[in-house]
Design a protein around this motif. Sequence first.
Motif, PDB file in Angstrom:
ATOM      1  N   LYS A  69      -6.277  -1.805   7.405  1.00  0.00           N
ATOM      2  CA  LYS A  69      -7.390  -1.579   6.484  1.00  0.00           C
ATOM      3  C   LYS A  69      -6.993  -1.928   5.054  1.00  0.00           C
ATOM      4  CE  LYS A  69      -9.383   2.111   9.326  1.00  0.00           C
ATOM      5  NZ  LYS A  69      -9.757   3.554   9.391  1.00  0.00           N
ATOM      6  N   HIS A  70      -5.780  -1.538   4.690  1.00  0.00           N
ATOM      7  CA  HIS A  70      -5.255  -1.854   3.362  1.00  0.00           C
ATOM      8  C   HIS A  70      -3.836  -2.407   3.547  1.00  0.00           C
ATOM      9  CE1 HIS A  70      -8.652   0.289   1.604  1.00  0.00           C
ATOM     10  NE2 HIS A  70      -8.379   1.320   2.413  1.00  0.00           N
ATOM     11  N   PRO A  71      -3.711  -3.727   3.731  1.00  0.00           N
ATOM     12  CA  PRO A  71      -2.394  -4.328   4.006  1.00  0.00           C
ATOM     13  C   PRO A  71      -1.362  -3.987   2.933  1.00  0.00           C
ATOM     14  CG  PRO A  71      -4.148  -5.923   4.353  1.00  0.00           C
ATOM     15  CD  PRO A  71      -4.797  -4.733   3.702  1.00  0.00           C
ATOM     16  N   LYS A  72      -0.149  -3.689   3.395  1.00  0.00           N
ATOM     17  CA  LYS A  72       0.958  -3.340   2.499  1.00  0.00           C
ATOM     18  C   LYS A  72       2.140  -4.275   2.767  1.00  0.00           C
ATOM     19  CE  LYS A  72      -0.352   1.558   2.388  1.00  0.00           C
ATOM     20  NZ  LYS A  72      -0.763   1.522   0.970  1.00  0.00           N
ATOM     21  N   PRO A  73       2.129  -5.468   2.150  1.00  0.00           N
ATOM     22  CA  PRO A  73       3.247  -6.408   2.346  1.00  0.00           C
ATOM     23  C   PRO A  73       4.577  -5.850   1.858  1.00  0.00           C
ATOM     24  CG  PRO A  73       1.341  -7.491   1.330  1.00  0.00           C
ATOM     25  CD  PRO A  73       1.081  -6.025   1.292  1.00  0.00           C
ATOM     26  N   GLY A  74       4.515  -4.865   0.986  1.00  0.00           N
ATOM     27  CA  GLY A  74       5.750  -4.274   0.474  1.00  0.00           C
ATOM     28  C   GLY A  74       6.585  -3.602   1.541  1.00  0.00           C
ATOM     29  N   ASN A  75       5.976  -3.300   2.706  1.00  0.00           N
ATOM     30  CA  ASN A  75       6.749  -2.694   3.798  1.00  0.00           C
ATOM     31  C   ASN A  75       7.885  -3.609   4.242  1.00  0.00           C
ATOM     32  OD1 ASN A  75       5.050  -0.502   3.781  1.00  0.00           O
ATOM     33  ND2 ASN A  75       3.769  -1.246   5.477  1.00  0.00           N
ATOM     34  N   TYR A  76       7.647  -4.910   4.201  1.00  0.00           N
ATOM     35  CA  TYR A  76       8.677  -5.860   4.626  1.00  0.00           C
ATOM     36  C   TYR A  76       9.829  -5.892   3.623  1.00  0.00           C
ATOM     37  CZ  TYR A  76       5.742  -7.563   8.403  1.00  0.00           C
ATOM     38  OH  TYR A  76       5.001  -7.654   9.554  1.00  0.00           O
ATOM     39  N   GLU A 260       7.636   4.799  10.420  1.00  0.00           N
ATOM     40  CA  GLU A 260       7.488   3.888  11.553  1.00  0.00           C
ATOM     41  C   GLU A 260       6.981   2.515  11.128  1.00  0.00           C
ATOM     42  OE1 GLU A 260       5.282   5.389  14.808  1.00  0.00           O
ATOM     43  OE2 GLU A 260       6.462   7.220  15.016  1.00  0.00           O
ATOM     44  N   ASN A 261       6.129   2.469  10.101  1.00  0.00           N
ATOM     45  CA  ASN A 261       5.617   1.168   9.674  1.00  0.00           C
ATOM     46  C   ASN A 261       6.727   0.305   9.101  1.00  0.00           C
ATOM     47  OD1 ASN A 261       5.817   2.960   7.522  1.00  0.00           O
ATOM     48  ND2 ASN A 261       4.227   1.937   6.333  1.00  0.00           N
ATOM     49  N   VAL A 262       7.692   0.912   8.434  1.00  0.00           N
ATOM     50  CA  VAL A 262       8.832   0.162   7.893  1.00  0.00           C
ATOM     51  C   VAL A 262       9.752  -0.283   9.030  1.00  0.00           C
ATOM     52  CG1 VAL A 262      10.829   0.267   6.345  1.00  0.00           C
ATOM     53  CG2 VAL A 262       8.692   1.384   5.699  1.00  0.00           C
ATOM     54  N   ILE A 263       9.917   0.572  10.047  1.00  0.00           N
ATOM     55  CA  ILE A 263      10.733   0.193  11.210  1.00  0.00           C
ATOM     56  C   ILE A 263      10.108  -1.017  11.911  1.00  0.00           C
ATOM     57  CG2 ILE A 263      11.581   0.944  13.456  1.00  0.00           C
ATOM     58  CD1 ILE A 263      11.683   3.785  12.374  1.00  0.00           C
ATOM     59  N   ILE A 264       8.789  -0.982  12.098  1.00  0.00           N
ATOM     60  CA  ILE A 264       8.098  -2.107  12.738  1.00  0.00           C
ATOM     61  C   ILE A 264       8.251  -3.371  11.902  1.00  0.00           C
ATOM     62  CG2 ILE A 264       5.849  -2.983  13.468  1.00  0.00           C
ATOM     63  CD1 ILE A 264       5.075  -0.096  14.115  1.00  0.00           C
TER      64      ILE A 264
END
Length: 296
Positions: A69-76, A260-264
Amino acid sequence: MATYSPQNRTLISSATLSRRKGKILYRTVLTVVLVLFTLVFLGPLYWMVTGGLKSASEVVANPPTYFPKHPKPGNYHTAWSDFTIPRLLFNTLYYAFGALLFQLIFDVAAAYAISKLRPIFGKLILGGMLATLMIPAAVLVVPQYMTVLDLPVLHVNLIGTPWAIWLPTVANGFNIFLLKRFFDSIPEDLMHAAAIDGAGPLRTLWSIVLPMSRPILGVVSIFAVVNVWKDFLWPMLVEPDPKKQPINIGINSLSQGIPENVIIAGLAIASVPTLLIFLLFQRNIMSGLTAGSLKG
């Protein structure tokens, strides 16, 4: 009058395909099958890439969302720094290319000996190598672990060293079979000509066989690197230090306390190199696998 040939037998006859209804049915079934297989294979990759762009709450939401819904490219970027991806990538490359070096040396030597030198009981030895492919990898984990824990004759403990990862990859029956099949396709006239010129077996291997075997050597190299890259259980058992682990195990070891989103996102980064290898070298893989299948 057309004659019947077993080679012309197909699931749908040519007469049926020549009709309009047959063409429509054939194309419909083909399209459905292709779409289903595409979803099956690309679905997990899509979930992994988009999961790395979601927030932590959205990743565990039920029902799941198909797009962030709100993409967070910073997770990568966070995964890159939190998991120290550059160091893990270096470890993985170190193990992968070390295993590749040993496989090229020993598997090429074994395949060349069986194919061209034809030792006594060579076919029996090859059959034994191929029989090992029927044994599930999980069955060999305990014997391999006991072996590297106390290496026979030398009585050296290899746990925590690169040798524990490299040595089990050396004797690869599938790679030896591929190499042997390719070496069989090299004309014996070339081998006899080299012997007449005074070249011994090693000189013939280096000057004639290896230059002609670049396609299959490329395939074996790709398989060796990818097998080490995707392996999880064995490196986890023999390399307990997270700083020396390859990327798959390193992400697992360092995942405590990380969302978990950072792990993915970290797992998505880890999968990129192998995907690039396949996309860049898929033609080489197919040509190498079929090379040597026909003699002429």
